[in-house]
Design a protein around this motif. Structure first.
Motif, PDB file in Angstrom:
ATOM      1  N   ALA A 123     -59.495 -58.637 -37.991  1.00  0.00           N
ATOM      2  CA  ALA A 123     -60.787 -58.960 -38.567  1.00  0.00           C
ATOM      3  C   ALA A 123     -61.794 -57.857 -38.318  1.00  0.00           C
ATOM      4  CB  ALA A 123     -61.289 -60.261 -37.992  1.00  0.00           C
ATOM      5  N   HIS A 124     -62.886 -57.974 -38.995  1.00  0.00           N
ATOM      6  CA  HIS A 124     -63.859 -56.916 -39.072  1.00  0.00           C
ATOM      7  C   HIS A 124     -64.982 -57.134 -38.086  1.00  0.00           C
ATOM      8  CE1 HIS A 124     -64.592 -53.381 -41.272  1.00  0.00           C
ATOM      9  NE2 HIS A 124     -65.825 -53.671 -41.480  1.00  0.00           N
ATOM     10  N   ARG A 125     -64.710 -57.948 -37.068  1.00  0.00           N
ATOM     11  CA  ARG A 125     -65.725 -58.229 -36.079  1.00  0.00           C
ATOM     12  C   ARG A 125     -65.262 -57.664 -34.755  1.00  0.00           C
ATOM     13  NH1 ARG A 125     -67.608 -63.112 -33.410  1.00  0.00           N
ATOM     14  NH2 ARG A 125     -65.687 -64.184 -33.841  1.00  0.00           N
ATOM     15  N   VAL A 126     -66.199 -57.268 -33.958  1.00  0.00           N
ATOM     16  CA  VAL A 126     -65.867 -56.749 -32.636  1.00  0.00           C
ATOM     17  C   VAL A 126     -66.217 -57.825 -31.623  1.00  0.00           C
ATOM     18  CG1 VAL A 126     -66.447 -54.975 -30.955  1.00  0.00           C
ATOM     19  CG2 VAL A 126     -66.322 -54.393 -33.374  1.00  0.00           C
ATOM     20  N   ILE A 127     -65.338 -58.064 -30.688  1.00  0.00           N
ATOM     21  CA  ILE A 127     -65.585 -59.106 -29.679  1.00  0.00           C
ATOM     22  C   ILE A 127     -65.459 -58.486 -28.298  1.00  0.00           C
ATOM     23  CG2 ILE A 127     -64.783 -61.314 -28.750  1.00  0.00           C
ATOM     24  CD1 ILE A 127     -63.558 -61.724 -31.585  1.00  0.00           C
ATOM     25  N   PRO A 184     -60.754 -59.843 -33.572  1.00  0.00           N
ATOM     26  CA  PRO A 184     -60.148 -61.169 -33.678  1.00  0.00           C
ATOM     27  C   PRO A 184     -58.686 -61.051 -34.066  1.00  0.00           C
ATOM     28  CG  PRO A 184     -62.269 -61.173 -34.733  1.00  0.00           C
ATOM     29  CD  PRO A 184     -61.984 -59.748 -34.361  1.00  0.00           C
ATOM     30  N   GLY A 185     -57.829 -61.750 -33.397  1.00  0.00           N
ATOM     31  CA  GLY A 185     -56.397 -61.550 -33.614  1.00  0.00           C
ATOM     32  C   GLY A 185     -55.795 -60.838 -32.428  1.00  0.00           C
ATOM     33  N   LEU A 195     -70.581 -53.470 -33.523  1.00  0.00           N
ATOM     34  CA  LEU A 195     -71.096 -53.584 -32.165  1.00  0.00           C
ATOM     35  C   LEU A 195     -70.946 -55.009 -31.679  1.00  0.00           C
ATOM     36  CD1 LEU A 195     -72.875 -52.008 -29.984  1.00  0.00           C
ATOM     37  CD2 LEU A 195     -74.810 -53.165 -31.026  1.00  0.00           C
ATOM     38  N   ALA A 196     -70.535 -55.156 -30.429  1.00  0.00           N
ATOM     39  CA  ALA A 196     -70.495 -56.482 -29.808  1.00  0.00           C
ATOM     40  C   ALA A 196     -71.268 -56.416 -28.507  1.00  0.00           C
ATOM     41  CB  ALA A 196     -69.061 -56.913 -29.542  1.00  0.00           C
ATOM     42  N   LYS A 197     -71.823 -57.554 -28.127  1.00  0.00           N
ATOM     43  CA  LYS A 197     -72.637 -57.603 -26.918  1.00  0.00           C
ATOM     44  C   LYS A 197     -72.219 -58.824 -26.114  1.00  0.00           C
ATOM     45  CE  LYS A 197     -77.014 -59.183 -26.979  1.00  0.00           C
ATOM     46  NZ  LYS A 197     -78.462 -59.241 -27.218  1.00  0.00           N
TER      47      LYS A 197
END
Lengths: 196, 199
Positions: free
Chosen positions: A18-22, A39-40, A91-93
């Motif tokens: 996925a295109h989100r950063v965690i 994600p994944g 970016l993830a925080k």
């Protein structure tokens, strides 16, 4: 035909990355370990890390390793805000507060760290220090407790990764929403045109 | 190419939303009931395509298909991309709600540019020329999205040239793949259902 080919490609992938950063951070009493992933579960390799304390001062910087992990010894006034960047615009925080992680309690029977007793080090925010000093305490049974906590945190991390995955049902749900929105729009338009 | 929340300053987010509004207005105006089915299908295609990722360095690059969507839908590409991006944000937290306008601009404007540039070369009588021009348009649309993304990121303090270089390098393979795929799709559509492209 195009849609079917795209869906077939997505569904045959083990994990729809996925295109989100965690970012997930945990504190074991000595080091803060940050894990950056998509994600994944795919790790963020060589992701930029920046850590700020509650005053905004940068207390640590670095890059994640090949497993997406970065560890540092915390200092500064908590809570710490950790930023993980995986490329431009991603970016993830996450925030970590060791006072909440270790309940802020002095362990019963704890003694100050000394050179003679370096084992079972525990770091604890010492409010009386006033300047965010991270002081160390020893406790003979603490390593067992910390080991159990570490195991639980790993389970929580794996559960979080599993939750963040993009599942086939989510994709089908999204397509359903698109068809539904378009259908409602078409219905309203036709009604309006017939009305006028 | 989605920009996440918490990166861009408020004035950039507002500007992106304002820039997207005229395109959305024109697109929704042209979204008539007979055009709904193909718009819905391509919206779904764009929605799904963004889930196909290729890991490149620390980040991932994903298929866009904005060029193909633009060439087929024209101005309707803006509402299609807006709906797909909204659902990606709500369902998967890709991008963000505050960055919706900016992401619409970065992906929607190149789609419309591809339509305006390539539609004059697409005709049933010249399938090869149509396929080549459509393929080039789609590839350039991906690269243009990268440049627009870098432009918006530069307002947040990221160096424009460095961000452009990183994004363009990461998306070169995607641009090539999309160009080839779009070319074949256009050629196929001109044979099977030319009315989709010629209006």
């Amino acid at each position: 035909m195009i849609l079917f080919a795209l869906m077939a490609t997505t569904f045959t992938m083990d994990t729809a990355m996925a295109h989100r950063v965690i970012a997930f951070a945990s504190y074991d009493g000595e080091n803060v370990t940050v894990e950056g992933y998509f994600p994944g579960g795919a790790p963020i390799k060589q992701g930029e890390i920046k850590v700020e304390d509650s005053t905004g001062k940068i207390v640590a910087t670095g890059k994640t390793d090949q497993k997406g992990i970065f560890s540092f010894r915390p200092h500064g006034i908590p809570p710490l805000t950790i930023y993980v960047e995986a490329g431009p615009g991603h970016l993830a925080k996450t925030v970590i507060d060791p006072d909440l992680s270790l309940k802020g309690e002095t362990m019963p029977g704890a003694v100050p760290a000394t050179e003679e007793n370096p084992a079972n080090m525990v770091s604890q925010h010492h409010e009386k220090a006033g300047c965010g000093e991270w002081t160390g305490y020893h406790h003979p049974q603490l390593s067992q407790i910390l080991g159990a906590i570490r195991g639980i945190r790993e389970d929580v991390r794996e559960l979080k990764k599993e939750q963040e995955k993009v599942h086939t049902r989510d994709i089908l749900g999204g397509i359903g929403y698109i068809l539904g929105i378009m259908g409602i729009w078409a219905f309203m338009k036709v009604r309006r045109d017939h009305g006028s | 190419m989605h920009i996440s929340e918490g990166i861009l300053p408020a004035w950039t987010l507002g500007s992106g939303a304002l820039l997207a509004l005229p395109g959305l207005y024109i697109g929704f105006k042209r979204l008539t009931p007979p055009k709904m089915p193909e718009t819905a299908l391509l919206t779904a295609g764009f929605f799904v395509a963004s889930l196909i990722h290729v890991p490149i360095g620390p980040s991932n690059a994903h298929l866009l298909l904005n060029g193909l969507v633009g060439i087929i839908l024209g101005w309707r590409a803006m509402p299609a991309i807006f709906i797909a991006l909204s659902l990606q944000t709500i369902l998967f937290q890709f991008g963000g709600l505050t960055t919706l306008g900016v992401n619409c601009v970065t992906m929607g404007f190149p789609a419309i540019a591809a339509f305006l540039a390539c539609s004059r070369f697409i005709s049933v009588d010249h399938p090869t020329r149509s396929a080549i021009s459509g393929g080039i348009g789609a590839g350039l649309a991906v690269l243009a999205s990268g440049i627009l993304t870098a432009l918006f990121l530069s307002t947040a303090g990221e160096g424009f040239f460095l961000a452009s270089k990183l994004l363009l390098t990461a998306h070169m393979p995607i641009a090539a793949i999309e160009g080839i795929v779009t070319g074949f799709i256009i050629k196929g559509l001109l044979k099977i259902k030319p009315e989709v492209l010629t209006r």
